[in-house]
Design a protein around this motif. Structure first.
Motif, PDB file in Angstrom:
ATOM      1  N   ILE A   1     -10.192   0.747 -26.272  1.00 48.67           N
ATOM      2  CA  ILE A   1      -9.741   0.305 -24.960  1.00 48.67           C
ATOM      3  C   ILE A   1     -10.771   0.766 -23.940  1.00 48.67           C
ATOM      4  O   ILE A   1     -11.263   1.894 -24.014  1.00 48.67           O
ATOM      5  CB  ILE A   1      -8.360   0.892 -24.589  1.00 48.67           C
ATOM      6  N   ILE A   2     -11.091  -0.107 -22.971  1.00 49.33           N
ATOM      7  CA  ILE A   2     -12.006   0.275 -21.893  1.00 49.33           C
ATOM      8  C   ILE A   2     -11.225   0.205 -20.591  1.00 49.33           C
ATOM      9  O   ILE A   2     -10.688  -0.848 -20.241  1.00 49.33           O
ATOM     10  CB  ILE A   2     -13.247  -0.626 -21.826  1.00 49.33           C
ATOM     11  N   ALA A   3     -11.130   1.336 -19.894  1.00 46.74           N
ATOM     12  CA  ALA A   3     -10.425   1.411 -18.621  1.00 46.74           C
ATOM     13  C   ALA A   3     -11.441   1.516 -17.488  1.00 46.74           C
ATOM     14  O   ALA A   3     -12.534   2.071 -17.667  1.00 46.74           O
ATOM     15  CB  ALA A   3      -9.488   2.618 -18.597  1.00 46.74           C
ATOM     16  N   PHE A   4     -11.067   0.996 -16.328  1.00 50.07           N
ATOM     17  CA  PHE A   4     -11.947   1.008 -15.159  1.00 50.07           C
ATOM     18  C   PHE A   4     -11.255   1.718 -14.004  1.00 50.07           C
ATOM     19  O   PHE A   4     -10.082   1.451 -13.712  1.00 50.07           O
ATOM     20  CB  PHE A   4     -12.309  -0.427 -14.751  1.00 50.07           C
ATOM     21  N   LEU A   5     -12.018   2.613 -13.368  1.00 53.02           N
ATOM     22  CA  LEU A   5     -11.516   3.367 -12.223  1.00 53.02           C
ATOM     23  C   LEU A   5     -12.527   3.254 -11.095  1.00 53.02           C
ATOM     24  O   LEU A   5     -13.734   3.411 -11.322  1.00 53.02           O
ATOM     25  CB  LEU A   5     -11.325   4.843 -12.606  1.00 53.02           C
ATOM     26  N   ASP A   6     -12.056   2.982  -9.873  1.00 53.17           N
ATOM     27  CA  ASP A   6     -12.953   2.921  -8.727  1.00 53.17           C
ATOM     28  C   ASP A   6     -13.590   4.281  -8.466  1.00 53.17           C
ATOM     29  O   ASP A   6     -12.988   5.326  -8.756  1.00 53.17           O
ATOM     30  CB  ASP A   6     -12.194   2.468  -7.481  1.00 53.17           C
ATOM     31  N   ASP A   7     -14.788   4.257  -7.894  1.00 51.50           N
ATOM     32  CA  ASP A   7     -15.515   5.505  -7.659  1.00 51.50           C
ATOM     33  C   ASP A   7     -14.974   6.296  -6.479  1.00 51.50           C
ATOM     34  O   ASP A   7     -15.375   7.450  -6.279  1.00 51.50           O
ATOM     35  CB  ASP A   7     -17.011   5.226  -7.462  1.00 51.50           C
ATOM     36  N   ASP A   8     -14.075   5.715  -5.692  1.00 57.36           N
ATOM     37  CA  ASP A   8     -13.475   6.430  -4.572  1.00 57.36           C
ATOM     38  C   ASP A   8     -11.964   6.554  -4.762  1.00 57.36           C
ATOM     39  O   ASP A   8     -11.187   6.482  -3.813  1.00 57.36           O
ATOM     40  CB  ASP A   8     -13.802   5.754  -3.242  1.00 57.36           C
ATOM     41  N   ALA A   9     -11.563   6.739  -6.026  1.00 51.10           N
ATOM     42  CA  ALA A   9     -10.144   6.859  -6.364  1.00 51.10           C
ATOM     43  C   ALA A   9      -9.943   8.014  -7.336  1.00 51.10           C
ATOM     44  O   ALA A   9     -10.867   8.410  -8.052  1.00 51.10           O
ATOM     45  CB  ALA A   9      -9.623   5.556  -6.976  1.00 51.10           C
ATOM     46  N   VAL A  10      -8.723   8.534  -7.342  1.00 50.09           N
ATOM     47  CA  VAL A  10      -8.351   9.555  -8.322  1.00 50.09           C
ATOM     48  C   VAL A  10      -7.102   9.084  -9.053  1.00 50.09           C
ATOM     49  O   VAL A  10      -6.203   8.486  -8.453  1.00 50.09           O
ATOM     50  CB  VAL A  10      -8.106  10.935  -7.673  1.00 50.09           C
ATOM     51  N   ALA A  11      -7.062   9.348 -10.349  1.00 50.86           N
ATOM     52  CA  ALA A  11      -5.953   8.914 -11.187  1.00 50.86           C
ATOM     53  C   ALA A  11      -4.932  10.027 -11.340  1.00 50.86           C
ATOM     54  O   ALA A  11      -5.291  11.205 -11.454  1.00 50.86           O
ATOM     55  CB  ALA A  11      -6.473   8.497 -12.560  1.00 50.86           C
ATOM     56  N   GLU A  12      -3.650   9.643 -11.340  1.00 50.26           N
ATOM     57  CA  GLU A  12      -2.612  10.615 -11.639  1.00 50.26           C
ATOM     58  C   GLU A  12      -2.693  11.019 -13.112  1.00 50.26           C
ATOM     59  O   GLU A  12      -3.273  10.316 -13.945  1.00 50.26           O
ATOM     60  CB  GLU A  12      -1.229  10.043 -11.300  1.00 50.26           C
ATOM     61  N   ARG A  13      -2.070  12.136 -13.425  1.00 49.94           N
ATOM     62  CA  ARG A  13      -2.263  12.796 -14.722  1.00 49.94           C
ATOM     63  C   ARG A  13      -1.885  11.906 -15.917  1.00 49.94           C
ATOM     64  O   ARG A  13      -2.517  11.979 -16.967  1.00 49.94           O
ATOM     65  CB  ARG A  13      -1.447  14.096 -14.752  1.00 49.94           C
TER      66      ARG A  13
ATOM     67  N   ASP B   1       3.459  -0.146 -13.260  1.00 54.10           N
ATOM     68  CA  ASP B   1       3.321   0.553 -11.989  1.00 54.10           C
ATOM     69  C   ASP B   1       3.452   2.068 -12.106  1.00 54.10           C
ATOM     70  O   ASP B   1       3.354   2.791 -11.109  1.00 54.10           O
ATOM     71  CB  ASP B   1       4.275  -0.010 -10.933  1.00 54.10           C
ATOM     72  N   ARG B   2       3.632   2.566 -13.331  1.00 51.42           N
ATOM     73  CA  ARG B   2       3.611   4.023 -13.531  1.00 51.42           C
ATOM     74  C   ARG B   2       2.186   4.546 -13.681  1.00 51.42           C
ATOM     75  O   ARG B   2       1.954   5.758 -13.565  1.00 51.42           O
ATOM     76  CB  ARG B   2       4.415   4.391 -14.777  1.00 51.42           C
ATOM     77  N   ALA B   3       1.233   3.643 -13.968  1.00 54.31           N
ATOM     78  CA  ALA B   3      -0.176   4.033 -14.118  1.00 54.31           C
ATOM     79  C   ALA B   3      -0.809   4.029 -12.729  1.00 54.31           C
ATOM     80  O   ALA B   3      -1.377   3.033 -12.287  1.00 54.31           O
ATOM     81  CB  ALA B   3      -0.894   3.071 -15.063  1.00 54.31           C
ATOM     82  N   VAL B   4      -0.714   5.158 -12.035  1.00 57.35           N
ATOM     83  CA  VAL B   4      -1.007   5.221 -10.610  1.00 57.35           C
ATOM     84  C   VAL B   4      -2.365   5.867 -10.347  1.00 57.35           C
ATOM     85  O   VAL B   4      -2.720   6.890 -10.952  1.00 57.35           O
ATOM     86  CB  VAL B   4       0.084   6.016  -9.867  1.00 57.35           C
ATOM     87  N   ILE B   5      -3.112   5.245  -9.428  1.00 60.66           N
ATOM     88  CA  ILE B   5      -4.292   5.892  -8.865  1.00 60.66           C
ATOM     89  C   ILE B   5      -4.160   5.876  -7.343  1.00 60.66           C
ATOM     90  O   ILE B   5      -3.410   5.078  -6.779  1.00 60.66           O
ATOM     91  CB  ILE B   5      -5.614   5.217  -9.294  1.00 60.66           C
ATOM     92  N   HIS B   6      -4.913   6.773  -6.701  1.00 59.90           N
ATOM     93  CA  HIS B   6      -4.918   6.876  -5.245  1.00 59.90           C
ATOM     94  C   HIS B   6      -6.322   6.566  -4.753  1.00 59.90           C
ATOM     95  O   HIS B   6      -7.292   7.221  -5.157  1.00 59.90           O
ATOM     96  CB  HIS B   6      -4.464   8.267  -4.813  1.00 59.90           C
ATOM     97  N   HIS B   7      -6.428   5.555  -3.896  1.00 62.22           N
ATOM     98  CA  HIS B   7      -7.705   4.970  -3.511  1.00 62.22           C
ATOM     99  C   HIS B   7      -7.985   5.244  -2.040  1.00 62.22           C
ATOM    100  O   HIS B   7      -7.151   4.963  -1.171  1.00 62.22           O
ATOM    101  CB  HIS B   7      -7.632   3.450  -3.760  1.00 62.22           C
TER     102      HIS B   7
ATOM    103  N   GLY C   1      -2.585  -1.073 -13.395  1.00 65.06           N
ATOM    104  CA  GLY C   1      -1.669  -0.100 -12.820  1.00 65.06           C
ATOM    105  C   GLY C   1      -1.447  -0.322 -11.343  1.00 65.06           C
ATOM    106  O   GLY C   1      -1.771  -1.378 -10.794  1.00 65.06           O
ATOM    107  N   ARG C   2      -0.880   0.692 -10.691  1.00 61.23           N
ATOM    108  CA  ARG C   2      -0.572   0.633  -9.264  1.00 61.23           C
ATOM    109  C   ARG C   2      -1.578   1.474  -8.493  1.00 61.23           C
ATOM    110  O   ARG C   2      -1.835   2.635  -8.847  1.00 61.23           O
ATOM    111  CB  ARG C   2       0.854   1.124  -9.010  1.00 61.23           C
ATOM    112  N   THR C   3      -2.137   0.902  -7.443  1.00 60.52           N
ATOM    113  CA  THR C   3      -3.147   1.575  -6.630  1.00 60.52           C
ATOM    114  C   THR C   3      -2.589   1.829  -5.240  1.00 60.52           C
ATOM    115  O   THR C   3      -2.209   0.887  -4.533  1.00 60.52           O
ATOM    116  CB  THR C   3      -4.426   0.728  -6.542  1.00 60.52           C
ATOM    117  N   MET C   4      -2.542   3.109  -4.857  1.00 61.22           N
ATOM    118  CA  MET C   4      -1.967   3.510  -3.585  1.00 61.22           C
ATOM    119  C   MET C   4      -3.082   3.879  -2.598  1.00 61.22           C
ATOM    120  O   MET C   4      -4.047   4.543  -2.965  1.00 61.22           O
ATOM    121  CB  MET C   4      -1.048   4.725  -3.788  1.00 61.22           C
ATOM    122  N   PRO C   5      -2.957   3.458  -1.333  1.00 58.15           N
ATOM    123  CA  PRO C   5      -4.004   3.767  -0.363  1.00 58.15           C
ATOM    124  C   PRO C   5      -3.935   5.193   0.172  1.00 58.15           C
ATOM    125  O   PRO C   5      -2.845   5.747   0.365  1.00 58.15           O
ATOM    126  CB  PRO C   5      -3.731   2.759   0.757  1.00 58.15           C
ATOM    127  N   ILE C   6      -5.114   5.782   0.388  1.00 63.10           N
ATOM    128  CA  ILE C   6      -5.238   7.042   1.128  1.00 63.10           C
ATOM    129  C   ILE C   6      -5.987   6.696   2.409  1.00 63.10           C
ATOM    130  O   ILE C   6      -7.210   6.501   2.403  1.00 63.10           O
ATOM    131  CB  ILE C   6      -6.009   8.110   0.335  1.00 63.10           C
TER     132      ILE C   6
END
Length: 334
Positions: free
Chosen positions: A91-103, A218-224, A123-128
């Protein structure tokens, strides 16, 4: 595939996001379900490449963090393709460079692949917000403008047409079937914030594999992070216009039926409800109600203008992007 290996790809391009990049990598390393590896793909920035290589070498990394140069043309799509080709995970997952993933981000991704038909899980991406809170005029229905999950997507683990690229994962065989991300459609270092590369890939994937299932959990959460300039209406207008241009390219490639399938529901049901809520809030003297209603209308009109112009350009010039085949080798091409 009850416990698949997962490689995480983070595409980076500027030293201005140095602390964000380190935080993104740290969030991957802190996962409850460990990644096999994290690949940092640097987009034609030799200084950043050298600095990141030095950072993780001096930190005594055991190979779980690898720093690579984008092997293709400048842009996010080519960077992602470089990461896919160099990765080893199933599996290949992608994460933005200005985001952090929940545990539990990767844990929830992995659970989605218990069904062999599942080819992608997002997943679900929440704004900071840089200012500390959402601008009162900014409608949640347009959070996609700042790379986040928007109001109107169904909750839970649901089947979707496409995942959102900054918080997504794909089975490796998805790229075998459909090829990689198309270059020339998304962000490529140009100042205009284009997008839709993941939409085009997902539609192409389901055409190549009609049995494919694509999910958002939507449980796979990152904060962007949303930088201060993106909190202003000028960026909102520019981004919605660019989305119209991008959607025209996608529709030209895959047809308007598939290319605009989700957008029709969004514009005929989700957005009118948002305008009604904004006007109701304005009548009740709640802050920002009229601004949100106005922003929704302006966003629709601006995106429509971009789509019309993009459609004309696409008809005159043909397809403006190309699909890249991902080489075999699981890392041998990096």
């Amino acid at each position: 595939m009850s416990n698949p290996d997962i490689s995480v790809v983070i595409c980076v391009y500027t030293e201005d996001r140095w602390e964000d990049i380190l935080a993104a990598v740290a969030s991957v390393r802190a996962q409850s379900r460990p990644a096999r590896e994290t690949l940092l793909v640097v987009d034609h920035n030799e200084t950043l490449l050298e600095r990141l290589t030095r950072e993780y070498k001096e930190a005594g990394e055991d190979g779980t963090v690898r720093v690579l140069a984008n092997a293709g043309p400048r842009g996010l799509s080519a960077g992602r393709n470089t990461g896919i080709a160099a990765s080893h995970g199933e599996i290949i997952a992608f994460l933005d460079d200005d985001a952090v993933a929940e545990r539990d981000w990767l844990k929830h991704f992995a659970e989605g692949y218990a069904d062999p038909r599942v080819m992608a899980v997002g997943g679900r991406t929440m704004p900071i917000w840089a200012s500390g809170r959402r601008p009162v005029w900014f409608p949640e229905e347009f959070d996609w403008v700042v790379g986040c999950t928007y109001k109107g997507l169904p909750p839970g683990r649901v089947r979707v047409r496409n995942v959102l690229g900054g918080n997504a994962s794909f089975r490796r065989t998805a790229f075998d079937a459909a090829g990689g991300f198309a270059t020339g459609i998304g962000r490529d270092g140009d100042k205009r914030p284009l997008g839709c590369e993941e939409t085009e890939l997902c539609i192409r994937l389901t055409r190549a594999r009609p049995d494919a299932v694509l999910l958002i959990d939507d449980r796979a959460v990152i904060h962007h992070r949303v930088p201060e300039p993106r909190e202003h209406f000028a960026y909102f207008r520019t981004r919605t216009y660019a989305e119209g241009l991008s959607k025209a390219l996608v529709a030209r490639s895959v047809g308007s039926d598939k290319g605009l399938e989700s957008e029709r529901r969004y514009t005929t049901r989700v957005l009118p409800a948002g305008v009604a809520r904004g006007l109701r809030d304005a009548l009740l003297a709640r802050p920002g109600g009229a601004g949100r209603a106005g922003a929704i209308v302006a966003g629709v009109l601006t995106a429509a203008g971009g789509y019309v112009l993009g459609s004309v350009r696409a008809r005159r010039g043909g397809a403006a992007f190309s699909v890249v085949e991902i080489p075999d080798g699981r890392g041998d091409t990096a």
